[in-house]
Design an enzyme around this catalytic site. Structure first.
Site, mmCIF file in Angstrom:
data_model
loop_
_atom_site.group_PDB
_atom_site.id
_atom_site.type_symbol
_atom_site.label_atom_id
_atom_site.label_comp_id
_atom_site.label_asym_id
_atom_site.label_seq_id
_atom_site.Cartn_x
_atom_site.Cartn_y
_atom_site.Cartn_z
ATOM 1 C CG HIS A 69 -2.281 0.576 0.950
ATOM 2 N ND1 HIS A 69 -2.476 1.696 0.152
ATOM 3 C CD2 HIS A 69 -3.512 0.216 1.364
ATOM 4 C CE1 HIS A 69 -3.768 1.988 0.108
ATOM 5 N NE2 HIS A 69 -4.416 1.101 0.823
ATOM 6 C CE1 TYR A 84 -8.387 7.134 7.846
ATOM 7 C CE2 TYR A 84 -9.521 5.818 6.204
ATOM 8 C CZ TYR A 84 -8.475 6.638 6.554
ATOM 9 O OH TYR A 84 -7.518 6.955 5.626
ATOM 10 C CB SER A 128 -10.670 5.271 2.584
ATOM 11 O OG SER A 128 -9.645 5.704 1.751
ATOM 12 C CB THR A 175 -6.919 8.716 1.064
ATOM 13 O OG1 THR A 175 -5.971 8.621 2.118
ATOM 14 C CG2 THR A 175 -6.727 7.594 0.069
#
Length: 667
Positions: free
Chosen positions: A382, A496, A498, A509
């Site tokens: 990532h 959260y 994204s 992001t």
């Protein structure tokens, strides 16, 4: 800090005088046709009239929000999580930060940004955050996205599908590097902008102005700066901070089977795709190789703590393995051929998210994993990029392999000497390395044994019905998560979601904060006081939640959230060796960044499931998709939480919401 897929991609784009919000799958997969012109050559997916990077130079820059806006939004997000006394403390700290240290840090950040117009203010700190993290990339960072099966079932045979996916991946790579991959553009009015006539016109507009030309017809080009890291790229472990390595000269594929590692060329010396029948022959050779699984599978080291892995990698190099490691790092990508068939969705999720640790090289930019029954997925590292580039790749590969497969069931593999074309990598290991591998496997097994995954499908309604009720589908599902958690644990917690900021140059992001005063009030009404409110009152609450969530989504997609701004100021203070303001040591700041509900959404014709692990030990990792007539969730947890019960509570919440939308009271 979250490692999410960033699949919750929403284009909230400016029309003159207004904000237009359009929810789509990864910034407009529904709104654009990727492979508009199929090339006659088998070397390319298509040949775009507009060069791939035509818009990159003129993309707008990611804005730094005003400090007062960031503080106001931060406090609004904190309000549902704190009692009155806690909130007063946090409010005072935030006010002090805004008029003191925060003002100075913000001004410095703005000045720094003005001197770095080639990038965004978040890009460097974000790379640093990922690459400096010392936790294993497995579970903590790498997500997966599984492919839908090929509609023609006979093409799901492992060898056939693997060959076609490798060929399509090379075609994608060649199309990208030749500059003829269609640029990533979000079309608000495709009848005007997604046309041959517009493309023929815009290609002649200089790249320094091209974004404005697209903007004039309500088309919004997206950042493609991450795409070059898709191929020939690997995260290299280093002490303290890892490095990203890319070598575009590599022409070979890395294949893993039973923990053994193989390489062979899939691009020839002239830069052309090796004949598909030859690739098929080489893969067949690997699948029939009788070499037993190694006692010390090297791949498991990529699941280790990054400093531990960095030390062991240094020892691997010292033991004479540098050349073979270079072959691994420079391979176009990694293909993992598993010997196991998948039993169900849960098995797929576990296998594609982590597997057994031995038949993976988690540091590659991405790996295509193919189970024995042809179930396929992408697992990706990532740090180099977000889900946007990977999902574009996945969609193109799925479309190409299902519509224009280059090998077929019953296709004869080429009569070539695969035994000499394919090289099995053999590493020199001393006892210290063997012990390191054994320990890494023990750590891996211990970590994944704690993970539970469960899935839920709600079949009583979806996007169509919610839109008819003038509600945001995403807002309703996020509300169901809030209601579900309240029903199960009696709390409202940090959440959260994204959101991509790919509409800006080097955007990454931003965070949408779905737990709000509105969702808290609505959740309490539905869960704790179902008989106290009329259907009309409950509908009004749903509407208020939807409107506010829509506003948060617009702000995040336009780079006007608060999370990245606060993160960048903290990063700036740390980089100067400056003591952090007490806003950052406030328990409330720690709590809002301890994301118990970590969520990310994705729907795509290519993707069956997406998933990731929780980002905190007492959290849930919630992947979800809102479809026309149903809603799906794929959720993970550790022992501190009960994922099965959570999904039952979410299902009950969705039932209650749809009951109210039908005009019926809650029983």
């Amino acid at each position: 800090m979250s490692k999410l897929l960033s699949m919750q991609c929403v284009a909230s784009l400016r029309k003159p005088g207004s904000l237009v919000r359009v929810r789509a799958t990864v910034l407009g997969i529904d709104k654009r046709k990727y492979s508009s012109k199929t090339g006659s050559s088998s070397e390319y997916l298509h040949r775009s009239v507009v060069p791939s990077m035509h818009y990159q130079k003129s993309l707008p820059r990611l804005p730094i929000p005003k400090l007062e806006d960031t503080i106001r939004k931060y406090l609004a997000a904190q309000r549902p999580l704190l009692d009155d006394d806690q909130f007063r403390t946090t409010e005072k700290l935030a006010g002090d930060f805004q008029t003191g240290v925060g003002k100075q840090l913000h001004e410095e950040l703005v000045a720094q940004d003005k001197n770095n117009k080639h990038t965004s203010y978040i890009s460097g700190p974000w790379f640093d955050m990922y690459l400096s993290a010392r936790d294993s990339v497995v579970l903590n960072f790498n997500p997966f996205m599984s492919f839908n099966p090929d509609p023609k079932t006979e093409y799901n045979e492992q060898l056939v599908r693997a060959t076609n996916m490798v060929c399509s991946a090379v075609r994608f790579m060649k199309t990208l590097r030749a500059g003829v991959l269609e640029p990533e553009v979000f079309h608000l009015n495709p009848a005007k902008s997604d046309t041959d006539s517009f493309k023929k016109l815009i290609r002649w507009v200089p790249s320094s102005l091209s974004w404005y030309g697209a903007y004039m017809v309500n088309a919004y080009p997206l950042d493609m700066s991450q795409y070059f890291r898709l191929f020939n790229s690997t995260r290299i472990p280093k002490h303290g901070r890892d490095e990203l390595f890319t070598d575009e000269k590599g022409r070979h594929l890395l294949v893993m089977r039973k923990g053994n590692m193989y390489v062979f060329d899939i691009v020839d010396r002239d830069g052309n795709l090796v004949k598909p029948a030859e690739i098929q022959s080489h893969l067949r050779h690997i699948l029939s190789d009788q070499t037993p699984a190694p006692a010390f599978p090297l791949g498991v080291l990529t699941s280790e703590n990054r400093d531990v892995w960095a030390g062991l990698r240094d020892k691997l190099v010292a033991a004479g393995n540098a050349e073979d490691l270079r072959m691994v790092d420079s391979a176009l990508f990694c293909l993992c051929l598993d010997d196991e068939s998948m039993k169900d969705h849960i098995h797929i999720s576990h296998n594609m998210l982590h597997g057994d640790g031995c038949n993976r090289w988690y540091d590659k930019s991405f790996s295509i994993i193919l189970a024995k029954d042809g179930q396929a997925a992408i697992n990706f590292e990532h740090s180099w990029g977000d889900g946007v580039a990977v999902l574009r790749f996945q969609n193109e590969i799925f479309k190409d392999t299902t519509e224009q497969p280059l090998v077929h069931p019953g296709s004869a593999a080429a009569a070539v000497d695969s035994a000499s074309a394919v090289r099995r990598l053999q590493f020199n290991l001393d006892s210290e390395l063997e012990n390191g591998i054994t320990k890494a496997k023990e750590n891996f097994d211990s970590a994944v044994s704690k993970l539970t995954i469960d899935a839920m499908e709600f079949k009583k309604g979806g996007k169509e019905q919610l839109k008819k009720s003038k509600l945001s589908p995403d807002a309703v599902v996020q509300l169901a998560f809030q209601m579900g958690f309240l029903r199960q644990y009696g709390q409202t917690v940090a959440t959260y979601e994204s959101c991509s900021t790919a509409a800006f140059k080097h955007g990454r992001t931003e965070t949408i904060r779905p737990a709000t005063i509105h969702t808290k009030q609505c959740s309490h009404a539905f869960v704790c006081q179902p008989g106290k409110h009329s259907v009309e009152q409950l509908k009004a609450m749903l509407n208020e939640c939807s409107k506010y969530h829509g506003q948060l989504t617009k702000e995040a997609a336009m780079g006007q959230g608060f999370d990245r701004h606060l993160f960048a100021m903290r990063y700036l203070a740390n980089s100067k060796g400056q003591a952090l303001h007490s806003l950052y040591s406030d328990p409330a700041y720690s709590a809002i960044n301890h994301n118990i509900l970590s969520t990310s959404t994705l729907t795509s014709p290519a993707v069956n499931l997406g998933g990731f692990a929780p980002v905190v030990p007492d959290g849930f990792g919630v992947g979800y998709g809102v479809h026309d007539n149903w809603i799906g969730c794929n959720v993970s947890s550790y022992p501190a939480r009960n994922v099965h019960e959570f999904l039952q509570c979410v299902h009950k919440s969705l039932e209650d919401i749809f009951t109210v939308l039908e005009g019926k009271p809650l029983s």
